[in-house]
Design a protein around this motif. Sequence first.
Motif, PDB file in Angstrom:
ATOM      1  N   ARG A  29       0.856  -1.187   0.000  1.00  0.00           N
ATOM      2  CA  ARG A  29       0.000   0.000   0.000  1.00  0.00           C
ATOM      3  C   ARG A  29       0.892   1.237   0.000  1.00  0.00           C
ATOM      4  NH1 ARG A  29      -5.091   0.529   2.128  1.00  0.00           N
ATOM      5  NH2 ARG A  29      -4.773  -1.234   3.572  1.00  0.00           N
ATOM      6  N   GLY A  88      -3.152   5.253  -0.771  1.00  0.00           N
ATOM      7  CA  GLY A  88      -3.696   4.409  -1.831  1.00  0.00           C
ATOM      8  C   GLY A  88      -4.233   3.103  -1.303  1.00  0.00           C
ATOM      9  N   GLY A  89      -4.667   2.249  -2.214  1.00  0.00           N
ATOM     10  CA  GLY A  89      -5.211   0.959  -1.839  1.00  0.00           C
ATOM     11  C   GLY A  89      -4.159  -0.139  -1.911  1.00  0.00           C
ATOM     12  N   LEU A  90      -4.536  -1.334  -1.472  1.00  0.00           N
ATOM     13  CA  LEU A  90      -3.627  -2.479  -1.505  1.00  0.00           C
ATOM     14  C   LEU A  90      -3.506  -3.031  -2.921  1.00  0.00           C
ATOM     15  CD1 LEU A  90      -4.701  -4.405   1.732  1.00  0.00           C
ATOM     16  CD2 LEU A  90      -2.482  -3.329   1.313  1.00  0.00           C
ATOM     17  N   GLU A  91      -2.295  -3.489  -3.246  1.00  0.00           N
ATOM     18  CA  GLU A  91      -2.050  -4.130  -4.530  1.00  0.00           C
ATOM     19  C   GLU A  91      -1.101  -5.302  -4.330  1.00  0.00           C
ATOM     20  OE1 GLU A  91       0.129  -1.778  -7.303  1.00  0.00           O
ATOM     21  OE2 GLU A  91       1.506  -0.973  -5.792  1.00  0.00           O
ATOM     22  N   GLU A  92      -1.344  -6.361  -5.102  1.00  0.00           N
ATOM     23  CA  GLU A  92      -0.464  -7.521  -5.041  1.00  0.00           C
ATOM     24  C   GLU A  92       0.788  -7.245  -5.857  1.00  0.00           C
ATOM     25  OE1 GLU A  92      -2.517 -10.967  -6.343  1.00  0.00           O
ATOM     26  OE2 GLU A  92      -3.874 -11.056  -4.613  1.00  0.00           O
ATOM     27  N   TYR A 142       5.837   3.161   1.789  1.00  0.00           N
ATOM     28  CA  TYR A 142       5.073   1.954   1.475  1.00  0.00           C
ATOM     29  C   TYR A 142       4.845   1.140   2.740  1.00  0.00           C
ATOM     30  CZ  TYR A 142       6.415   3.010  -3.356  1.00  0.00           C
ATOM     31  OH  TYR A 142       6.612   3.626  -4.567  1.00  0.00           O
ATOM     32  N   ASP A 169      -4.387 -12.746   6.385  1.00  0.00           N
ATOM     33  CA  ASP A 169      -3.429 -11.651   6.241  1.00  0.00           C
ATOM     34  C   ASP A 169      -2.751 -11.324   7.567  1.00  0.00           C
ATOM     35  OD1 ASP A 169      -4.244 -11.551   3.663  1.00  0.00           O
ATOM     36  OD2 ASP A 169      -5.438  -9.717   3.864  1.00  0.00           O
ATOM     37  N   GLU A 211      -0.628  -5.005   9.038  1.00  0.00           N
ATOM     38  CA  GLU A 211       0.065  -4.111   8.114  1.00  0.00           C
ATOM     39  C   GLU A 211       1.273  -3.493   8.805  1.00  0.00           C
ATOM     40  OE1 GLU A 211      -1.086  -0.010   5.870  1.00  0.00           O
ATOM     41  OE2 GLU A 211      -2.419  -1.740   5.514  1.00  0.00           O
TER      42      GLU A 211
END
Length: 381
Positions: free
Chosen positions: A66, A70-74, A97, A112, A115
């Motif tokens: 992240r 912003g949003g989460l991305e793989e 990040y 998960d 974070e």
Amino acid sequence: MKKIIKCLMVYLVLCMSISIAFSQGLSPPSNVTAVDTPNDDGRSVTIQWDAAPEDSGISGYQILRRIAGGGLEEIGEMLPAGTTSYVDATIEKGNAYAYIVRAVSDTGATVDSEETAPVKGTGEWFHTGKIPLFVAMLLFSAAILWNIYDARSGKEVFVRRIPGLEAVDEAIGRATEMGRSILYVLGLGGVDNVATIASMTILGQIARRTADYETPLRVPCNDPIVLNVIREMVRTSYLDEGRPDAYNEENIFFLTDSQFAYAAGVDGMMVREKPAAVFLQGQFYAESLLMAETGNSIGAIQIAGTDSEHQLPFFIAACDYTLIGEELYAATAYLSKDPMFLGSLRGQDWGKVVIFAAIVLGVILELSGVGWITSFLQRVR
């Protein structure tokens, strides 16, 4: 009312997913940390977590990232079970990040981690892992400087006999006696090629001798930049010998930049002009045997040299003398007898002896069960 129902449904789905994950023995990765990768240019972040037990049911990990706001991305591919670290080398400097490590089971269930705190990548001025290499470089440089100083003091520096270089004066003398020209071919390398640079320095020394003997020196080039450099080097050599009037710029010319057209042009010159001596020095490819065989057929003394191991067998078979590998680089010192070149050459040889001794010692110790040298070298990245 509809919003409340949607929230309840999302909550129920999350609860079911978590309950399924835990029912299968799947637990989230623990102690997940994200830190700026040490000793890099600031364009990577290292994520680490604790290893999961063998019976955890985890089949792999997926890293989620992240960026601030912003949003989460793989990112990256699925990591195999047993992995405990990942280096994200796709970040941009100045951005923060945060990361989540997602554990995946064989059935596709996921859980998960928490974070991580946001982290930025920063570059380091000095790579601490390369300190041993830095010390070795200083010692190597000191050895070269000492040998240069020693050579300039008037002491004789021994250089082993190299038949191909000893034959240079013989080849030039033969061409002078027969009244024929000398053909010097630099190959197909550009001005940034190491073998071509070595060949140009050799040509500078040969030009000094042809200036003294007033022997025509012909140099066909396949690169315009190499052509201009060679013209200046040969002109300087003739000027240093006090024979600027003997220099003929037309004898150093551009032939073509096409590989086999160049080979055909050089072969045609050999057949028509029949030079008494042919020097093939530099970077060569498939055309090497064509030129070497043509030179052999006209009876010229041929002295070849290259660092390309694929072309050396052709030169050895078709030429009178061949400079193999580093002999090409040592030729300038051998021909000029300049103390700076000779001292530098001996200093490099000292370094090679030390490296060879370290290899032999390491092999002996490794066979004896002592692996400290191997461990030390593995730490020097």
